[in-house]
Design a protein around this motif. Structure first.
Motif, PDB file in Angstrom:
ATOM      1  N   ILE A   1      -1.178  -1.107  -4.045  1.00 45.61           N
ATOM      2  CA  ILE A   1      -2.354  -0.258  -4.258  1.00 45.61           C
ATOM      3  C   ILE A   1      -1.585   1.416  -4.192  1.00 45.61           C
ATOM      4  O   ILE A   1      -1.903   1.606  -2.889  1.00 45.61           O
TER       5      ILE A   1
ATOM      6  N   VAL B   1      -3.114   4.456  -2.329  1.00 47.97           N
ATOM      7  CA  VAL B   1      -4.051   5.062  -1.730  1.00 47.97           C
ATOM      8  C   VAL B   1      -4.799   6.176  -1.681  1.00 47.97           C
ATOM      9  O   VAL B   1      -3.473   6.987  -1.319  1.00 47.97           O
TER      10      VAL B   1
ATOM     11  N   VAL C   1      -9.583  -2.142   0.121  1.00 46.12           N
ATOM     12  CA  VAL C   1      -8.379  -2.599  -0.177  1.00 46.12           C
ATOM     13  C   VAL C   1      -8.151  -3.945  -0.110  1.00 46.12           C
ATOM     14  O   VAL C   1      -7.960  -5.049  -0.288  1.00 46.12           O
TER      15      VAL C   1
ATOM     16  N   VAL D   1      -1.339  -6.393   5.522  1.00 50.49           N
ATOM     17  CA  VAL D   1      -1.033  -5.677   4.371  1.00 50.49           C
ATOM     18  C   VAL D   1      -0.171  -4.888   4.396  1.00 50.49           C
ATOM     19  O   VAL D   1       0.091  -4.669   5.943  1.00 50.49           O
TER      20      VAL D   1
ATOM     21  N   VAL E   1       2.119  -1.166   4.606  1.00 56.70           N
ATOM     22  CA  VAL E   1       2.309  -0.030   3.718  1.00 56.70           C
ATOM     23  C   VAL E   1       3.602   0.323   3.573  1.00 56.70           C
ATOM     24  O   VAL E   1       4.582  -0.109   4.564  1.00 56.70           O
TER      25      VAL E   1
ATOM     26  N   VAL F   1       1.172  -1.240  -0.302  1.00 59.73           N
ATOM     27  CA  VAL F   1      -0.174  -0.155   0.287  1.00 59.73           C
ATOM     28  C   VAL F   1       0.819   1.836  -0.077  1.00 59.73           C
ATOM     29  O   VAL F   1       1.689   0.883   0.847  1.00 59.73           O
TER      30      VAL F   1
END
Length: 814
Positions: A548, A550, A806, A496, A498, A465
């Motif tokens: 992804i 965001v 997500v 996930v 980041v 992310v």
């Protein structure tokens, strides 16, 4: 009998050599012999020194002095003072011999392959000799064996071929007469004419295999600096792990495509004699490692994924190839004459084209040779100009378990496709043990990670992310990810990660993943200056699988790079309405780009924060339902204001209360203008298939004209003058038994956004707080519209909606 081999990294320093001696000691209870490479990095230094001498660069003497010092220092550290003198003298003697050879190169300005082999031989000769003396110093009955005495080869310098009949006899005769522990030089041999030769890449491994085969050893152990054969290159795939066992054929395939732990030549003598090969780690000696043998259990579908970089793809095509017998023979015979090895071949069944992969360095030579061989066909336009693609890589999945297992190739190419890795050529042998694909070299890390995840971690998915916007929504999102991390990993098998966070001033990246509890503070403190283009470029260049983006901002500068991001096969999740409520052309382009690139563009939170509005609407449309009308109270802020605006309250005071509670934008005029509601109903209208622009929507601005300029404080002072007019509207509605609601309506192809009143029979009447409500009237939900209702404002519910999108992408990627 066991043969052990230790590589350069295992003997790079005296301390490591001491560790190797301790590893070998338990083996001394049985029959064992040990093969050693040169000290770590020495062979490359010797090649460099010889090049300097060839170029008449006197710096070769300085480098040679460094080599001498390194080996003499090793003697002093490994051998007791009383025994050092004769050993130091022998080392100096070998260095002097090497110096004489290099001086000859310097004078003659010629370095033949024969000379280079002789120069390189000093690495192993010095290391094995010093290590044999170190064993003796520790009380071990050891003997230095220069492999040149027993390994016979042809005269192909640089990559000599072994005469196994002669070599096997010499090795067996030697071991019959020498019972002490043999410390053997790897990599080198002697030609029939008595000249020093080398055995090519991974020659020391090969030496160990030659001795193992000749002596019919029970095991061959290759000690290196990794825990065995890995499922993928751990430098590019962080989640790679050791494969406990594999077959000779599997190891052959993996080693051919870049798994440098072991090389094909090493396995040949072991395969012939069915000798198990163990790959073990000098730095983790208790770890079992990998065993390569004939009876390896299949276990998993595939055993490993490897890659080969610096590859070019050449394509020969044209009508002149159709049905022409011998065309392929001419093509590959031409390459053979040029001594160019073909790595991969793919031919269309139509016989219209043949493409093949070779190393980049031979591209120009290959093209020139093909152009010459087929010059008449090219001139007559029977064959097209040879097409060349450079800077490519080959990725290969390997495993005996693939045989007769449907779906392997489907899983492979589906995984690559979902991550935007374009496959340029494919090859699979009838053995079904290897599927190879040619991809861009820039995509190789992403490809390896995607494939590793698909085959070895198929029950687990890592989402990378990149977050822009760390205000209330972004901060809440990071907190949610941290709180739910373990649960997601355990129950949903999603991790996930980041990778980046940014606000309008700073940005911070960490490919391994930022620490969620402190990443925003760290970004503000140590991040580099934020630039949206640089952020996007960095994200694209990292090329991580399952990426992804965001966007938790309301910035048009950020939405301006959406198309670039989607084009790079990166999915987008956003509550930012600016992209989808910009021009119809931009909205359409974003949808088309996402579809074309096979990525997701999710914006559920554009309309109802955490409410499932867009997904529900799309599901209805996909099922064939048709929308008749949409009515909505789409601003949690304005609903709070009008549901709180009861008798005895001033309108200006209610707006102040909403601001104090954090329900409004910093400037409440942004909410009262109605443009936020207009953008939401515009997005819903477009989702139904209508081509509307923002300018097509009639919007009632609740900010009085004289309040529209000046500071926020000025706005509140001036707004007080209009309390009476708002009170009049409220009282008029009350007198009819109705309540004020700021509503968006799509009906009969027209959209309006305005303040109105509803009676007690209307679903909007009972709405309270910051809730949103949407009524969907469709052909199926005609008499009683579908009602979606719930909190429509607030960082927490919006962040929850973003988080849900997500996770939705994570499930899609599986």
């Amino acid at each position: 009998m066991k043969i052990l081999k230790f590589g350069g990294s295992s003997v790079a320093t005296p301390a490591r050599i001491q560790s190797v001696i301790e590893i070998v000691k338990p083996y001394l209870k049985g029959d064992v012999a040990v093969v050693f490479s040169a000290f770590g990095g020495v062979t490359d230094v010797l090649i460099g020194i010889s090049k300097l001498a060839l170029e008449s660069n006197l710096e070769y003497k300085t480098k040679l002095a460094d080599i001498e010092k390194r080996h003499l220092d090793a003697v002093r550290e490994l051998i007791g003072v009383q025994k050092q003198s004769s050993i130091l003298a022998q080392v100096k003697f070998m260095i002097n011999e090497l110096e004489d050879v290099l001086h000859g190169v310097f004078l003659v300005k010629e370095r033949t392959p024969r000379t280079l082999d002789y120069v390189m031989s000093f690495g192993e000769r010095l290391s094995a000799y010093i290590i044999s003396e170190a064993f003796k110093d520790k009380g071990v009955a050891a003997e230095f064996l220069d492999a040149r005495k027993v390994v016979r080869t042809d005269g192909h310098f640089g990559y000599a071929k072994v005469d196994f009949d002669v070599t096997n006899k010499l090795i067996n005769d030697h071991f019959k007469n020498h019972t002490d522990l043999q410390i053997i030089t790897g990599f080198i041999g002697t030609s029939e004419t008595g000249e020093t030769t080398t055995l090519g890449r991974s020659g020391s491994d090969y030496t160990a295999a030659i001795f193992a085969g000749a002596l019919h050893a029970t095991d061959l152990e290759i000690w290196t600096d990794v825990d065995g054969m890995m499922t993928a290159d751990p430098r590019m795939v962080k989640k790679a792990f050791t494969v406990p066992q594999m077959s000779y054929e599997e190891a052959m395939e993996l080693s051919h495509f870049g798994a440098k732990v072991i090389f094909p030549a090493t396995m040949q003598p072991a395969m012939v004699n069915h000798i198990p090969i163990w790959i073990k780690n000098t730095f983790n000696p208790t770890f079992e490692g990998t065993v390569i043998h004939a009876n390896a259990k299949n276990g998993k579908l595939i055993k490993g994924i490897s890659s080969m970089n610096n590859v070019s793809l050449l394509n020969v095509q044209g009508s002149g190839l159709l049905g022409v017998v011998g065309a392929s023979m001419r093509l590959f015979a031409t390459l053979a004459r040029e001594k160019i090895s073909v790595i991969l071949i793919s031919q269309a069944s139509s016989e219209h084209s043949i493409c093949f992969a070779i190393e980049n360095q031979y591209t120009r030579q290959a093209k020139s040779a093909i152009d010459k061989e087929f010059q008449y066909e090219i001139r007559n336009e029977e064959i097209d100009e040879v097409q060349v693609e450079t800077d490519l890589s080959i990725v290969a999945v390997v495993g005996d378990g693939m045989k007769h297992s449907p779906g392997t190739s489907g899983r492979m190419f589906s995984s690559l496709g979902k991550n935007g890795v374009n496959v340029m050529a494919i090859a699979q042998g009838s053995s079904e043990r290897n599927i190879s694909a040619v991809v861009r070299q820039a995509d190789v890390a992403k490809a390896l990670n995607a494939l590793h995840e698909a085959f070895f971690l198929s029950d687990r998915k890592v989402l990378n992310v990149f977050l822009v916007g760390t205000g209330l929504i972004g901060n809440s999102l990071v907190n949610m990810i941290e709180e739910q991390y373990n649960k997601l990993a355990k129950e949903n098998l999603l991790e996930v990660n980041v990778v980046a966070v940014a606000n309008s001033k700073k940005m911070l990246f960490n490919e391994e993943g930022l620490k969620l509890s402190s990443c925003i503070d760290e970004m503000k403190k140590d991040g580099q200056s934020m630039n949206m283009k640089e952020f996007a470029d960095k994200m694209v260049s990292l090329n991580l699988p399952n990426s992804i983006f965001v966007d938790c901002t309301s910035s048009e500068e950020v939405t301006a790079v959406y198309e670039t991001i989607l084009s790079a096969n990166i999915s987008i999740v956003t509550p930012n309405k600016k992209a989808n409520s910009a021009s119809m052309e931009q909205y359409t382009n974003l949808k088309k780009t996402a579809f074309k690139r096979g990525v997701k563009f999710l914006y559920e939170t554009n309309v109802g924060a955490g409410l499932p509005v867009i997904n529900t609407l799309n599901d209805l449309l996909l099922s064939g339902d048709k929308v008749i009308s949409i009515e909505g109270v789409l601003s949690g802020t304005l609903n709070f204001i009008f549901s709180s605006y009861t008798d005895g309250k001033k309108f200006s005071d209610v707006v102040k209360e909403a601001k104090e509670k954090g329900y409004t934008e910093p400037d409440p005029r942004d909410d009262l203008s109605g443009m936020d509601v207009a953008r939401k109903i515009l997005i819903l209208s477009r989702e139904t298939g209508l081509s509307f622009e923002l300018s097509d929507i009639q919007v009632e601005n609740l900010v009085p004209v004289d309040c529209q300029k000046g500071s926020v404080d000025d706005f509140f002072k001036t707004l007080e003058k209009h309390d009476a007019s708002f009170e009049k509207l409220r009282d008029e509605a009350f007198s009819k038994g109705e309540k004020l609601r700021y509503m968006a309506v799509l009906n009969e192809g027209k959209v309006s956004v305005k303040l109105g009143s509803v009676n007690s029979q209307h679903p909007f009447y009972s709405l309270s707080g910051s809730d949103n409500i949407i009524l969907l009237t469709t052909e199926r939900y005609h008499e009683r519209p579908m009602v979606i209702r719930g909190p429509g404002a607030g960082a927490a519910v919006t962040a929850a909606g973003v988080f849900a999108d997500v996770i939705r992408i994570g499930h899609y990627a599986k």
